[in-house]
Design a protein around this motif. Structure first.
Motif, PDB file in Angstrom:
ATOM      1  N   SER A 132      34.868  41.477  39.233  1.00  0.00           N
ATOM      2  CA  SER A 132      35.521  40.186  39.435  1.00  0.00           C
ATOM      3  C   SER A 132      35.176  39.684  40.825  1.00  0.00           C
ATOM      4  CB  SER A 132      37.044  40.325  39.323  1.00  0.00           C
ATOM      5  OG  SER A 132      37.409  40.812  38.066  1.00  0.00           O
ATOM      6  N   ALA A 180      39.432  35.629  35.770  1.00  0.00           N
ATOM      7  CA  ALA A 180      39.927  36.930  36.223  1.00  0.00           C
ATOM      8  C   ALA A 180      41.452  36.987  36.128  1.00  0.00           C
ATOM      9  CB  ALA A 180      39.491  37.184  37.663  1.00  0.00           C
ATOM     10  N   PRO A 181      41.981  38.050  35.519  1.00  0.00           N
ATOM     11  CA  PRO A 181      43.434  38.197  35.456  1.00  0.00           C
ATOM     12  C   PRO A 181      44.045  38.156  36.856  1.00  0.00           C
ATOM     13  CG  PRO A 181      42.353  39.827  34.067  1.00  0.00           C
ATOM     14  CD  PRO A 181      41.280  39.153  34.875  1.00  0.00           C
ATOM     15  N   TYR A 182      45.126  37.437  36.991  1.00  0.00           N
ATOM     16  CA  TYR A 182      45.897  37.283  38.236  1.00  0.00           C
ATOM     17  C   TYR A 182      45.209  36.447  39.312  1.00  0.00           C
ATOM     18  CZ  TYR A 182      48.119  41.284  36.003  1.00  0.00           C
ATOM     19  OH  TYR A 182      48.696  42.118  35.098  1.00  0.00           O
ATOM     20  N   ALA A 229      42.631  33.923  38.548  1.00  0.00           N
ATOM     21  CA  ALA A 229      41.934  32.754  38.004  1.00  0.00           C
ATOM     22  C   ALA A 229      42.331  31.468  38.724  1.00  0.00           C
ATOM     23  CB  ALA A 229      42.198  32.620  36.505  1.00  0.00           C
ATOM     24  N   ARG A 230      43.565  31.349  39.142  1.00  0.00           N
ATOM     25  CA  ARG A 230      43.992  30.122  39.823  1.00  0.00           C
ATOM     26  C   ARG A 230      43.277  29.938  41.152  1.00  0.00           C
ATOM     27  NH1 ARG A 230      48.320  33.612  40.944  1.00  0.00           N
ATOM     28  NH2 ARG A 230      48.765  33.726  43.172  1.00  0.00           N
ATOM     29  N   ARG A 233      32.905  40.912  32.046  1.00  0.00           N
ATOM     30  CA  ARG A 233      33.274  42.057  31.210  1.00  0.00           C
ATOM     31  C   ARG A 233      32.067  42.685  30.528  1.00  0.00           C
ATOM     32  NH1 ARG A 233      38.950  40.225  28.390  1.00  0.00           N
ATOM     33  NH2 ARG A 233      40.168  40.373  30.312  1.00  0.00           N
ATOM     34  N   GLN A 259      35.824  37.178  35.876  1.00  0.00           N
ATOM     35  CA  GLN A 259      35.634  38.598  35.602  1.00  0.00           C
ATOM     36  C   GLN A 259      34.478  38.734  34.615  1.00  0.00           C
ATOM     37  OE1 GLN A 259      38.390  40.962  33.045  1.00  0.00           O
ATOM     38  NE2 GLN A 259      38.745  42.092  34.960  1.00  0.00           N
ATOM     39  N   THR A 301      33.989  46.407  34.736  1.00  0.00           N
ATOM     40  CA  THR A 301      34.026  44.968  34.970  1.00  0.00           C
ATOM     41  C   THR A 301      33.833  44.721  36.459  1.00  0.00           C
ATOM     42  OG1 THR A 301      36.403  44.810  35.393  1.00  0.00           O
ATOM     43  CG2 THR A 301      35.691  44.596  33.089  1.00  0.00           C
ATOM     44  N   THR A 358      32.814  30.630  32.948  1.00  0.00           N
ATOM     45  CA  THR A 358      33.739  31.173  31.946  1.00  0.00           C
ATOM     46  C   THR A 358      33.400  30.718  30.534  1.00  0.00           C
ATOM     47  OG1 THR A 358      35.347  29.428  32.436  1.00  0.00           O
ATOM     48  CG2 THR A 358      35.657  31.558  33.547  1.00  0.00           C
TER      49      THR A 358
END
Length: 117
Positions: A49, A69-71, A73-74, A81, A79, A47, A61
């Motif tokens: 990001s 993206a995990p953690y 995104a804010r 994939r 990400q 992946t 998205t």
């Protein structure tokens, strides 16, 4: 685009630095701030990001194979994939834009010290 080609492109951007973090991630930064993370611990699970413009976050998205993206995104990171979700040219443009977005937030002194002034 293969993870190796993504890493080579990120490394070629002005002032980009590389770090290997969390035992699996290839992290690219400018002025000490991350602009891309390439995860390729297992073939087939690669992946990438990166930060995107707020105006493009929802658009990107909505594409199959691209998720918040995990953690991160804010902070408007996505990400990818599925490597087939974006053409190479578009992925390079998005990575360069991520670099530019992060570099723009650096102080003038930091930008000058890494040759971005």
């Amino acid at each position: 685009m293969t993870p190796a080609r993504i890493r080579a492109f990120c490394h070629s951007l002005p002032g980009a630095t590389y770090d290997f973090k969390w035992d699996v991630d290839h992290v690219y930064s400018v002025g000490g701030k991350m602009f891309a993370v390439v995860y390729d611990a297992k073939k087939g699970q690669e992946t990438v990001s990166f930060k995107v413009d707020a105006s493009r976050f929802l658009e990107l998205t909505d594409h199959p194979g691209i998720v918040p993206a995990p953690y991160l995104a804010r902070a408007k990171w996505v990400q990818v994939r599925d490597r087939k979700a974006l053409h190479d040219k578009e992925l390079k443009a998005l990575l360069a834009r991520s670099h530019a977005l992060v570099a723009a937030k650096l102080t003038r002194a930091v930008r000058e010290s890494i040759g971005l002034a």
